[in-house]
Enzyme design. Structure first.
Site, PDB file in Angstrom:
ATOM      1  N   HIS A 146       0.818  -1.219   0.000  1.00 44.71           N
ATOM      2  CA  HIS A 146       0.000   0.000   0.000  1.00 44.71           C
ATOM      3  C   HIS A 146       0.852   1.270   0.000  1.00 44.71           C
ATOM      4  O   HIS A 146       0.343   2.359  -0.277  1.00 44.71           O
ATOM      5  CB  HIS A 146      -0.997  -0.004   1.161  1.00 44.71           C
ATOM      6  CG  HIS A 146      -0.404   0.242   2.516  1.00 44.71           C
ATOM      7  ND1 HIS A 146      -0.138  -0.768   3.410  1.00 44.71           N
ATOM      8  CD2 HIS A 146      -0.028   1.379   3.139  1.00 44.71           C
ATOM      9  CE1 HIS A 146       0.355  -0.269   4.522  1.00 44.71           C
ATOM     10  NE2 HIS A 146       0.438   1.049   4.384  1.00 44.71           N
ATOM     11  N   ASP A 176       0.259  -7.675   1.419  1.00 41.36           N
ATOM     12  CA  ASP A 176       0.659  -6.282   1.600  1.00 41.36           C
ATOM     13  C   ASP A 176       2.177  -6.148   1.700  1.00 41.36           C
ATOM     14  O   ASP A 176       2.704  -5.435   2.561  1.00 41.36           O
ATOM     15  CB  ASP A 176      -0.006  -5.667   2.830  1.00 41.36           C
ATOM     16  CG  ASP A 176       0.086  -4.137   2.831  1.00 41.36           C
ATOM     17  OD1 ASP A 176       0.358  -3.565   1.759  1.00 41.36           O
ATOM     18  OD2 ASP A 176      -0.094  -3.535   3.902  1.00 41.36           O
ATOM     19  N   GLY A 257       3.174   6.621   7.947  1.00 38.18           N
ATOM     20  CA  GLY A 257       4.545   6.847   7.515  1.00 38.18           C
ATOM     21  C   GLY A 257       5.481   5.772   8.020  1.00 38.18           C
ATOM     22  O   GLY A 257       6.545   5.527   7.458  1.00 38.18           O
ATOM     23  N   SER A 259       4.595   2.705   7.950  1.00 38.01           N
ATOM     24  CA  SER A 259       4.285   1.516   7.162  1.00 38.01           C
ATOM     25  C   SER A 259       5.497   1.091   6.347  1.00 38.01           C
ATOM     26  O   SER A 259       6.101   1.906   5.648  1.00 38.01           O
ATOM     27  CB  SER A 259       3.110   1.791   6.218  1.00 38.01           C
ATOM     28  OG  SER A 259       1.922   1.980   6.938  1.00 38.01           O
ATOM     29  N   LEU A 314      -4.173 -26.989  -1.788  1.00 39.05           N
ATOM     30  CA  LEU A 314      -4.519 -28.200  -1.041  1.00 39.05           C
ATOM     31  C   LEU A 314      -5.793 -28.847  -1.546  1.00 39.05           C
ATOM     32  O   LEU A 314      -6.007 -30.048  -1.334  1.00 39.05           O
ATOM     33  CB  LEU A 314      -4.676 -27.886   0.450  1.00 39.05           C
ATOM     34  CG  LEU A 314      -3.400 -27.471   1.194  1.00 39.05           C
ATOM     35  CD1 LEU A 314      -3.755 -27.062   2.613  1.00 39.05           C
ATOM     36  CD2 LEU A 314      -2.377 -28.602   1.195  1.00 39.05           C
TER      37      LEU A 314
END
Length: 501
Positions: A146, A176, A257, A259, A314
């Site tokens: 992101h 992410d 910030g 992140s 699976l």
């Protein structure tokens, strides 16, 4: 000059008292406080600590009359201040960078006036920032998806202020995680640990750049807390996109910030990539979450080796079990098993309740998704099934669509045959047909087709496989209209093609 000694005891005592009060013995006030007696004066009239029974040896006098060097005092203070958090920060902080992005998007006129004054193709640029961690000496940087989504330009700034243009190696919105590459000599590299075996309550240090370019220097910010929990599943709020699975929870402050920055243990090893907070105010409220570093590194390795993330299959789907009076659930129920899949070969059946996977408790479907997120082809998996005396052993395999045979149409369309396994993998309603697994952008615009469409019928001909679709087109002669019956996103519809042979 000292007065001569006399034999008069009273005079001697007076002399001694005067000696005790002389300015040059002001440093001996401690001795006076302890009692200045005749025994405390030597033959020369000098106070003697050795004669005073209140002192043991010469140490007190030395402590009073000789000060420790200032450099030694400063060193001892520095040693006391250099806690585990300080040492851990010093190991990792040089490799925590600021990730700055430029996003460019076309402006769509919203009013008549904007249509009149905005030139065709007008664009708007916006800047954003986050954090990242250098994990390899060849310039591999891990950050959040992101942070870089929609970026037309990515620049990394090192703590020393050095800038480097970044290349996007790959980005995985499901986890992410984004992987960047920068070029440079002598790049700092963060020591990497593991999220396995984390202890609840152990130190956790968040290092990132929450202020971006709003401050004059590029040094990262450090906050400290503890590991509050592990294996947390986070459902998206109105301000967030997507789910997070198997996260590390910490109360170390993580602000916008941060992140993409590092979550670090007391040994100075990266254990997670900071990603998300739960907050009513928009700032840190002690509920921060980080992606385990093991998952982030695995995704980076996938991009570097294969150019894509290669998760495994699976062959089963699960659903929640009935909740108790407090809304709690225990285990997940098998709702679908694909024929010929690893789950089918392990004899799992509809209705089986799965309690644990590789020792991890399954309280609901989100826990199961967290297991699948970290699974790769060839990985073994043990599953505890309710009512069965021993765990079942499975081995994950590549997704069926990766290994399926392909049929090419018009050089720009790739078709694969829908099988029960591919139906389960892609979440299709149709159990047969020709799945469009690849199509050029130009042809997609011309024909109105998309990747993921399933061709079920052409005119009056039923299409059950990719070969059926190829045979239909090979048999066409002349020109005319073809009606395609499609499944798209679980819905059925039609589209028209105009054919000229």
């Amino acid at each position: 000059m000292l007065p001569a000694r006399r034999s008069d005891p009273a005079a001697t005592a007076a002399e001694i008292r005067s000696l005790c009060l002389m300015p040059w013995v002001a440093t001996m006030l401690a001795i006076v406080a302890a009692g200045c007696t005749p025994d405390s004066v030597d033959a020369r009239g000098t106070p003697s600590a050795l004669a005073n029974p209140g002192f043991a040896g010469t140490a007190p006098l030395q402590a009073v009359s000789q000060q420790e060097p200032l450099a030694s005092v400063d060193q001892s203070l520095d040693d006391g201040r250099a806690t585990a958090i300080v040492r851990a920060t010093a190991r990792v902080a040089p490799a925590v960078v600021s990730v700055n992005v430029i996003r460019t998007q076309q402006i769509r006129p919203r009013t008549v006036w904007e249509r009149m004054y905005l030139p065709p193709g007008a664009e708007q640029r916006s800047a954003g920032f986050g954090s990242g961690v250098i994990v390899r000496d060849d310039g591999i940087v891990i950050t959040n998806d992101h942070v870089i989504t929609g970026a037309s330009r990515i620049q990394v700034t090192l703590p020393g202020g050095r800038d480097a243009e970044a290349e996007l190696v790959g980005s995985d919105p499901i986890a992410d995680i984004a992987v960047l590459r920068i070029l440079g000599e002598g790049l700092p590299v963060a020591p990497v640990g593991t999220a396995e075996g984390l202890m609840i309550g152990e130190w956790a240090i968040a290092i990132g750049n929450p202020l971006g370019n709003y401050v004059g220097d590029s040094e990262p910010t450090v906050t400290a807390g503890v590991v509050s929990a592990v294996n947390r599943n986070i459902a998206p709020t109105s301000d967030q996109e997507g789910f997070y699975f198997g996260m590390i929870q910490t109360d170390a402050a993580i602000n916008p910030g941060n992140s993409g920055g590092a979550l670090v243990n007391a040994s100075g090893e990266v254990i997670g990539i900071n990603a998300s907070i739960i907050s009513r105010s928009g700032g840190s409220e002690g509920l921060g979450f980080a992606i385990p570093i093991d998952r982030a590194l695995q995704i980076a390795d996938d991009f570097l080796q294969y150019g894509e993330v290669r998760r495994a299959f699976l062959g089963l789907e699960v659903e929640p079990v009935a909740a108790d009076d407090w809304g709690r659930t225990r285990g997940v129920r098998v709702s679908r098993v694909a024929s010929g899949s690893p789950a089918d070969e392990a004899a799992l059946e509809l209705g089986d309740v799965l309690l644990r996977a590789d020792g991890r408790a399954l309280a609901g479907p989100l826990d199961w998704e967290g297991v699948l997120l970290d699974l790769r082809a060839g990985d073994p998996l043990t599953i505890d099934v309710e009512g069965q005396p021993r765990p079942l052993a499975l081995e994950a395999v590549p997704f069926p669509s990766i290994t399926a045979s392909r049929v090419t149409l018009f050089r720009d369309i790739e078709l694969i045959t829908v099988t029960p396994q591919i139906q389960l993998e892609r979440g299709l309603a149709s159990d047969d047909g020709a799945l469009i697994d690849g199509i050029s952008e130009e042809l997609a615009r011309q024909l109105g087709l998309r990747r993921g469409d399933v061709i079920m019928q052409m005119n009056r001909t039923r299409i059950r496989s990719a070969d059926d679709a190829a045979t239909f087109f090979d048999s066409l002669q002349g020109e005319g209209r073809i009606v395609l019956y499609l499944e798209r996103n679980g819905n059925y519809g039609t589209t028209n093609l105009y054919w000229r042979g």
